[in-house]
Motif scaffolding. Structure first.
Motif, short mmCIF file in Angstrom:
data_model
loop_
_atom_site.label_atom_id
_atom_site.label_comp_id
_atom_site.label_asym_id
_atom_site.label_seq_id
_atom_site.Cartn_x
_atom_site.Cartn_y
_atom_site.Cartn_z
N GLU A 194 41.11 32.50 45.67
CA GLU A 194 41.82 32.21 46.90
C GLU A 194 42.30 33.23 47.61
O GLU A 194 43.11 33.90 46.90
N HIS A 195 42.10 33.47 48.82
CA HIS A 195 42.66 34.84 49.60
C HIS A 195 42.52 34.43 50.94
O HIS A 195 41.77 34.18 51.74
N ALA A 196 43.99 34.46 51.65
CA ALA A 196 44.12 34.12 53.13
C ALA A 196 43.72 32.88 53.47
O ALA A 196 42.97 32.71 54.47
N GLY A 197 43.67 32.01 52.60
CA GLY A 197 43.21 30.50 52.87
C GLY A 197 41.50 30.34 52.86
O GLY A 197 41.00 29.34 53.27
N ASP A 254 40.20 43.80 52.32
CA ASP A 254 41.41 43.27 51.74
C ASP A 254 41.07 41.95 50.55
O ASP A 254 41.41 41.88 49.64
N ALA A 255 39.97 41.22 51.06
CA ALA A 255 39.56 40.18 50.01
C ALA A 255 38.79 40.95 49.11
O ALA A 255 39.14 40.20 47.89
N GLY A 256 38.06 41.97 48.96
CA GLY A 256 37.55 42.42 47.95
C GLY A 256 38.55 43.03 47.20
O GLY A 256 38.33 42.92 45.85
N ASP A 257 39.54 43.66 47.46
CA ASP A 257 40.57 44.12 46.73
C ASP A 257 41.20 42.90 46.04
O ASP A 257 41.52 43.08 44.63
N ALA A 258 41.72 41.78 46.74
CA ALA A 258 42.22 40.62 45.88
C ALA A 258 41.09 40.16 44.94
O ALA A 258 41.71 39.60 43.96
N VAL A 259 39.88 39.93 44.93
CA VAL A 259 38.90 39.55 44.06
C VAL A 259 38.88 40.29 42.84
O VAL A 259 39.17 40.00 41.63
N LEU A 260 39.18 41.77 43.15
CA LEU A 260 39.04 42.83 41.70
C LEU A 260 40.40 42.38 41.02
O LEU A 260 40.39 42.36 39.84
N PHE A 267 29.07 41.83 45.08
CA PHE A 267 30.53 42.34 45.30
C PHE A 267 30.48 42.44 46.89
O PHE A 267 31.36 42.53 47.51
N LYS A 268 29.58 43.51 47.11
CA LYS A 268 29.34 44.08 48.42
C LYS A 268 29.36 43.05 49.57
O LYS A 268 29.86 43.33 50.61
N ARG A 269 28.77 41.78 49.16
CA ARG A 269 28.69 40.68 50.33
C ARG A 269 30.44 40.48 50.38
O ARG A 269 30.63 39.86 51.65
#
Length: 623
Positions: free
Chosen positions: A573-576, A513-519, A503-505
């Motif tokens: 998917e996050h921000a394309g 922001d992408a990490g939050d969207a993944v969570l 997840f750190k990657r």
């Protein structure tokens, strides 16, 4: 039949008026008194909630230091099972070169000074004896130090308040620390490396507390606060001893700068009162009133609270009590044993109550004045004339008067008017009761609103703000209740421990922001795979736990596999951008003798095996 004189009637009525007025004033005073204390309870409860929420925030922040030491200690304790450890090849080369070029039986990594700052994993200051394997193992403290530098440097980059992270060898022959610092700066005024390493186990509290004689239970610990010799300000150290089986190897520790505590206190919702943080040694770690960081002395809580603080739980016992005209509110952390102390002057609380309660006070005062005025009007317009009539009647009966008082010729219609006056008085009292009832309804409505607000705060305290699922606090309480239920023989219980792989990657490559969207997307997929009676909780960072009531191991494995496939099947998917993610899962089944802690640890051990065996898999080992 008892006959009363006119004077007796006057005295009797005056007593009735005094008694009625006293009862009325007593009711009004009681209403004001209960309302005042009700509003005081509201103000105190609001302040308590603010202190509790700040303690929760501090607990979440300080968890970074605890996790840093815990992870490094776990790695160190199990290092003998990971050998041979290759690690960073440039570091290994530098270490081998430093040992080969040792002077007077000592070596350092000062040659790293020629490299860019990002490539300096850390410093090792050691004697050449640190490279000798420790019997009966085939590895040395120097091997462990090299592996730790790889890990310590990564953790150091994530937390601004972590000053140093380091490893002291119990043989008094090695110190590994990060970030990198030259050996000259590290040694200070010490005449040699050997003397510096020897004195470190005598002069530093962080090393002494880790000795087997002082810490036979091998528990992590926190030192008292101290002033950084390098001028960084107030700091504490968090450490844990390292053992290879029964052999004491050393301690892993991190130094925590406490400047962030003042910034934390500035976010406290109530800008008034004294707000501070102290530890179990009654040292003040942070005070909102301090504008400059402490670089010379450490204040003691006794300078602010001149009371007996000889016991560690004395502040908790005084929570909610008035001390020297100040309301003392305290909320303690378990690890470390720090306490947030909020002193609110009693005079300030009274001002706030008066401000909130002013409308009720004005209404009550207006009612009292209105009743007094009405009674005066009744007396002058109705009671006095009726008494004159009574006197006239009495004197007329006894034939002691020769002429009637100056009243209307027909006294019966005047008595009828007197009856109407008492009817008017009854109406006014009924109006007063209606007003009081309306006031009570307003107070009840306000109390209901506060209860709803408290319920909402309770929900927020049990819910993760980002994902909306339950948090770690709720998880631990739920497991305590569930394990107690299972021990009564009602039904089985299983637990899943989940960790998003690499997840750190995601954060490093695509941003937080992408990490939050993944969570958030992960929790939605996970919720779609579990049952309605199951509970998904965020354990911390990218770690989650699922509590499966009435579930045996076979069913738990099916749920875990279904969840794992659901997560890995479709990129997020996050921000394309499509982000592929997988999850490793450890499964544990409740057994006789288990408690919440042991069940959760066994699930975590299974998760660790899933990570070691290649991630993106479910691991369960039946006993």
């Amino acid at each position: 039949m008892i006959r009363l004189s006119a004077n007796d009637l006057w005295l009797y009525y005056r007593r009735i008026m005094i008694l009625g007025a006293s009862i009325f004033l007593g009711v009004v005073w009681l209403t004001l008194w209960t309302g005042w204390h009700r509003q005081e309870a509201v103000e105190i409860e609001r302040a308590k909630q603010q202190v509790f929420e700040t303690a929760l925030h501090l607990e979440a922040v300080i968890k970074t230091a605890r996790d840093q030491v815990t992870q490094l200690t776990q790695w160190s304790n199990e290092f003998i099972n990971h050998t041979p450890y290759v690690g960073s090849e440039p570091l290994q080369q530098t270490l081998a070169k430093a040992i080969a070029q040792s002077i007077d039986g000592a070596f350092t990594l000062d040659t790293l000074d020629n490299r860019p700052a990002k490539d300096r994993l850390g410093q090792i200051i050691a004697l050449t004896s640190a490279n000798d394997p420790i019997p009966p193992y085939e590895v040395s403290p120097a091997n462990l130090a090299a592996s730790l530098l790889d890990r310590m440097s990564n953790g150091q980059m994530t937390s601004d308040f972590l000053r140093w992270t380091y490893f002291f060898s119990a043989n008094e022959d090695l110190l590994a620390l990060t970030p990198w610092v030259s050996s000259q700066d590290a040694l200070g005024t010490a005449p040699s490396i050997e003397l510096y390493l020897q004195s470190s186990w005598k002069d530093y509290e962080v090393t002494r507390l880790g000795l087997p004689s002082n810490n036979p239970e091998r528990k992590p610990y926190w030192t008292a606060a101290y002033i950084d010799q390098a001028g960084a300000g107030l700091m504490v150290s968090h450490a844990q001893p390292v053992y290879w089986e029964e052999k004491f190897i050393g301690i892993v520790a991190t130094d925590v700068l406490l400047n962030f505590l003042n910034e934390l206190l500035k976010t406290f919702p109530d800008p008034e009162g004294t707000l501070l943080i102290n530890n179990e040694h009654n040292q003040i770690l942070a005070n909102r009133e301090d504008t400059e960081p402490k670089n010379t002395t450490i204040a003691n809580l006794s300078s602010i609270l001149p009371v007996d603080l000889s016991t560690t739980n004395s502040l908790d016992k005084m929570n909610g009590l008035y001390v020297d005209e100040n309301l003392l509110l305290a909320s303690s952390l378990e690890n470390p044993r720090w306490t947030i102390v909020f002193l609110l002057p009693k005079s300030l609380i009274r001002q706030r109550i008066l401000k909130s309660y002013s409308s009720q006070l004005q209404l009550s005062l207006a009612l009292i004045i209105a009743v007094v005025v009405i009674n005066l009007i009744l007396w002058h317009m109705y009671v006095a004339p009726s008494l004159r009539v009574a006197r006239f009647v009495a004197s007329y009966v006894t034939q002691t008067t020769s002429s009637p008082p100056k009243v209307p010729q027909a006294w019966i219609p005047w008595v009828n008017e007197l009856v109407q006056a008492f009817s008017e008085r009854r109406r006014l009292f009924q109006e007063l009761e209606r007003n009081n009832a309306a006031l009570e309804r307003k107070v009840a409505a306000r109390t209901h609103e506060l209860q709803k607000a408290n319920e909402q705060l309770a929900r927020q305290a049990n819910t993760d703000a980002l994902t909306g699922v339950y948090n770690r606090r709720f998880l631990l309480e739920l497991l305590e209740n569930e394990t107690e239920r299972v021990r009564r023989g009602e039904s089985p219980l299983a637990v899943l421990m989940l960790d998003l792989d690499y997840f750190k990657r995601v954060n490093d490559k695509h941003g937080h922001d992408a990490g939050d969207a993944v969570l958030c997307e992960f929790t939605e997929r996970a919720l779609s795979c579990i049952r309605k009676i199951d509970r998904l909780c965020r354990y911390g960072g990218e770690e989650f736990a699922v509590v499966l009531p009435s579930c045996i191991a076979r069913d738990a494995l099916e749920i875990a596999e279904r969840l794992r496939h659901k997560v890995a099947a479709t990129p997020i998917e996050h921000a394309g951008i499509n982000v592929s993610i997988t999850v490793s899962i450890g499964v544990a089944q409740f057994h006789i003798g288990d408690n919440a802690e042991s069940l959760l640890k066994r699930a975590d051990d299974m998760l660790y095996l899933a990570k070691v065996q290649g991630r993106n898999q479910v691991v369960y080992l039946p006993d």
